[in-house]
Design an enzyme around this catalytic site. Sequence first.
Site, PDB file in Angstrom:
ATOM      1  N   GLU A  50      38.830  41.548  34.815  1.00  0.00           N
ATOM      2  CA  GLU A  50      40.177  43.269  34.722  1.00  0.00           C
ATOM      3  C   GLU A  50      41.155  42.773  34.789  1.00  0.00           C
ATOM      4  O   GLU A  50      42.349  43.596  34.356  1.00  0.00           O
ATOM      5  CB  GLU A  50      39.321  44.036  35.048  1.00  0.00           C
ATOM      6  CG  GLU A  50      40.122  44.175  36.855  1.00  0.00           C
ATOM      7  CD  GLU A  50      38.656  43.178  37.464  1.00  0.00           C
ATOM      8  OE1 GLU A  50      38.661  43.391  39.191  1.00  0.00           O
ATOM      9  OE2 GLU A  50      37.496  43.085  36.493  1.00  0.00           O
ATOM     10  N   LYS A  65      32.029  40.599  29.706  1.00  0.00           N
ATOM     11  CA  LYS A  65      32.609  41.154  31.261  1.00  0.00           C
ATOM     12  C   LYS A  65      33.775  40.243  31.643  1.00  0.00           C
ATOM     13  O   LYS A  65      33.197  39.284  32.461  1.00  0.00           O
ATOM     14  CB  LYS A  65      31.940  41.802  32.114  1.00  0.00           C
ATOM     15  CG  LYS A  65      32.637  43.518  31.962  1.00  0.00           C
ATOM     16  CD  LYS A  65      33.766  43.390  33.444  1.00  0.00           C
ATOM     17  CE  LYS A  65      33.532  42.098  34.727  1.00  0.00           C
ATOM     18  NZ  LYS A  65      34.709  42.059  35.154  1.00  0.00           N
ATOM     19  N   GLU A 121      38.328  28.356  50.728  1.00  0.00           N
ATOM     20  CA  GLU A 121      38.978  27.727  49.112  1.00  0.00           C
ATOM     21  C   GLU A 121      40.249  29.251  48.674  1.00  0.00           C
ATOM     22  O   GLU A 121      40.127  29.708  48.929  1.00  0.00           O
ATOM     23  CB  GLU A 121      38.038  28.188  48.028  1.00  0.00           C
ATOM     24  CG  GLU A 121      38.023  28.269  47.029  1.00  0.00           C
ATOM     25  CD  GLU A 121      37.364  28.608  45.777  1.00  0.00           C
ATOM     26  OE1 GLU A 121      38.158  27.569  44.521  1.00  0.00           O
ATOM     27  OE2 GLU A 121      36.684  29.724  45.896  1.00  0.00           O
ATOM     28  N   SER A 125      33.673  33.311  42.814  1.00  0.00           N
ATOM     29  CA  SER A 125      33.574  33.306  43.952  1.00  0.00           C
ATOM     30  C   SER A 125      32.573  32.745  44.191  1.00  0.00           C
ATOM     31  O   SER A 125      31.494  33.336  43.780  1.00  0.00           O
ATOM     32  CB  SER A 125      34.453  34.032  44.738  1.00  0.00           C
ATOM     33  OG  SER A 125      34.030  35.483  45.091  1.00  0.00           O
ATOM     34  N   CYS A 127      39.627  26.057  39.738  1.00  0.00           N
ATOM     35  CA  CYS A 127      37.800  25.935  40.546  1.00  0.00           C
ATOM     36  C   CYS A 127      38.041  24.116  40.712  1.00  0.00           C
ATOM     37  O   CYS A 127      37.008  23.804  41.510  1.00  0.00           O
ATOM     38  CB  CYS A 127      36.309  26.779  39.892  1.00  0.00           C
ATOM     39  SG  CYS A 127      35.828  25.037  39.096  1.00  0.00           S
ATOM     40  N   PHE A 133      39.000  35.926  36.361  1.00  0.00           N
ATOM     41  CA  PHE A 133      40.703  35.810  35.633  1.00  0.00           C
ATOM     42  C   PHE A 133      41.773  33.860  35.635  1.00  0.00           C
ATOM     43  O   PHE A 133      41.862  33.839  34.578  1.00  0.00           O
ATOM     44  CB  PHE A 133      41.940  36.280  36.660  1.00  0.00           C
ATOM     45  CG  PHE A 133      41.979  35.809  37.555  1.00  0.00           C
ATOM     46  CD1 PHE A 133      43.443  34.897  38.052  1.00  0.00           C
ATOM     47  CD2 PHE A 133      40.756  35.613  39.010  1.00  0.00           C
ATOM     48  CE1 PHE A 133      43.639  34.088  39.166  1.00  0.00           C
ATOM     49  CE2 PHE A 133      41.989  34.888  40.352  1.00  0.00           C
ATOM     50  CZ  PHE A 133      42.531  33.732  39.584  1.00  0.00           C
TER      51      PHE A 133
END
Length: 494
Positions: free
Chosen positions: A176, A173, A379, A226, A281, A149
């Site tokens: 969402e 993909k 994290e 992740s 990240c 995201f």
Amino acid sequence: MREIRHWIDGAAVEGTSGRQLPVWDPATGEQQAYVVAATAAETAHAVAAAKGAFPSWRAASLSRRAEVMFRFRELVDANRKEIASLVSQEHGKTVADAGGELARGLENIEFAAGAPHLLKGGYSEQASTGVDVYSIRQPLGVVAGITPFNFPAMVPMWMFCNALVCGNTFVLKPSEKDPSVSLLLADLLRQAGLPDGAFNVVQGDREAVETLIAHPDVQALSFVGSTPIAKSVYEQGTRAGKRVQALGGAKNHMVVLPDADVDAAADAAVSAGYGSAGERCMAVSVVVAVGAVGDPLVAAIKDRIGRITVGPASDPAAEMGPLISREHRDKVAGYLAGAGGAEVVVDGRDAPISGSPGFFLGASLVDKVPTDSPLYTDEIFGPVLSVVRTDSYEQALELVNNNEFGNGTAIFTRDGGAARRFQYDVNCGMVGVNVPVPVPVAYYSFGGWKSSLFGDLHMYGPEGIQFYTRSKVVTSRWPDPASSTVDLGFPEVR
């Protein structure tokens, strides 16, 4: 309520599963749209469309594929404001931040447009008497990307630009949580001349991901997310015989030596720690203060936090927006509540905007964090900057090298020898010297070490071209038929 559709075989397609996933407005806390999660059959339909488009797209000349990338680049540039606005609406990051994301995505399109240079093979004339040997790189077929995201425009471009220019077809993909920009990019690719079916988008969740992993016609998978999920995607994908690159989590350390310029280091820590609300990240999440630099550095960071304007993307003065969801905001705030013996210097829960309906949390600073604290080990992926104190450079280096993650790191110093030593000794994939967010330019490649990467090849750049192609070697001889004989010995090159 607006439905965000799939994109299959060159057109937007309504979902049929009836399983709706909400898309929130992080600035208001209200639902603004939904996606209908793709079924296994719908995901397989997208793969079939990509498979059907592959023969003709693979056969397109390198010049033709590069031409599409050139046109796509111009269309993305012409629609910068619309794309950045769409990212801001669904992700929550400021328009300026979204524009920066888009600028880095454009770099990857530009690199892909020049990728035919990297698709050249080698040629050896007269490798043996009358025998020539040459190598070529060919596309894999249908490849898929599963993206996070936090960079809904840039990270997909890291993947599909190189994949397409190499002659593959692609199924994306997206997350969402902020999926609309994927459809806009799909339409721009169509306008650029990409054939129908060469690029497809399936909205959804785990069912779509697992279908792509298991589908026999998907030859390769690229993933960013992740570490636990990256590891799972890598293991499942490789068991299914696919080529996989799966980029995982990070805990990026910024080491500040006693000789560093404190003001410059504080500026860098604030910029890299709180940009995009820490949902990067490559965000700096740990400042390692060495020796006497600790106190003045913490004071300088605290002073700068007080000047950060937190607000919705609709506010031109806003420098930091909300987090992606209410659940994630509450999870990040929980680390502050459980700080234990660490010193919470600035608590983002106290920021006035934290009480608004949106998913806001102010910038937070925690000093003297123990290395066994979740503030250090996890994290957090939010606007929480932890400070760990060490007495020496050696201790700071040991911290970075012993950490589970190895995505990025940085050192701030005026000593060139110390910087040279650090970049040599540190166990991380990307290193900054007085640069807090060392994301490589598009003609290098992005990727970490240790639990930050599963797979052999990094993303985008030259390694991206390698990932989306495979090499073939041809040995060629054109003898006089009259000289042909049977020879059962092992071929020699003399």
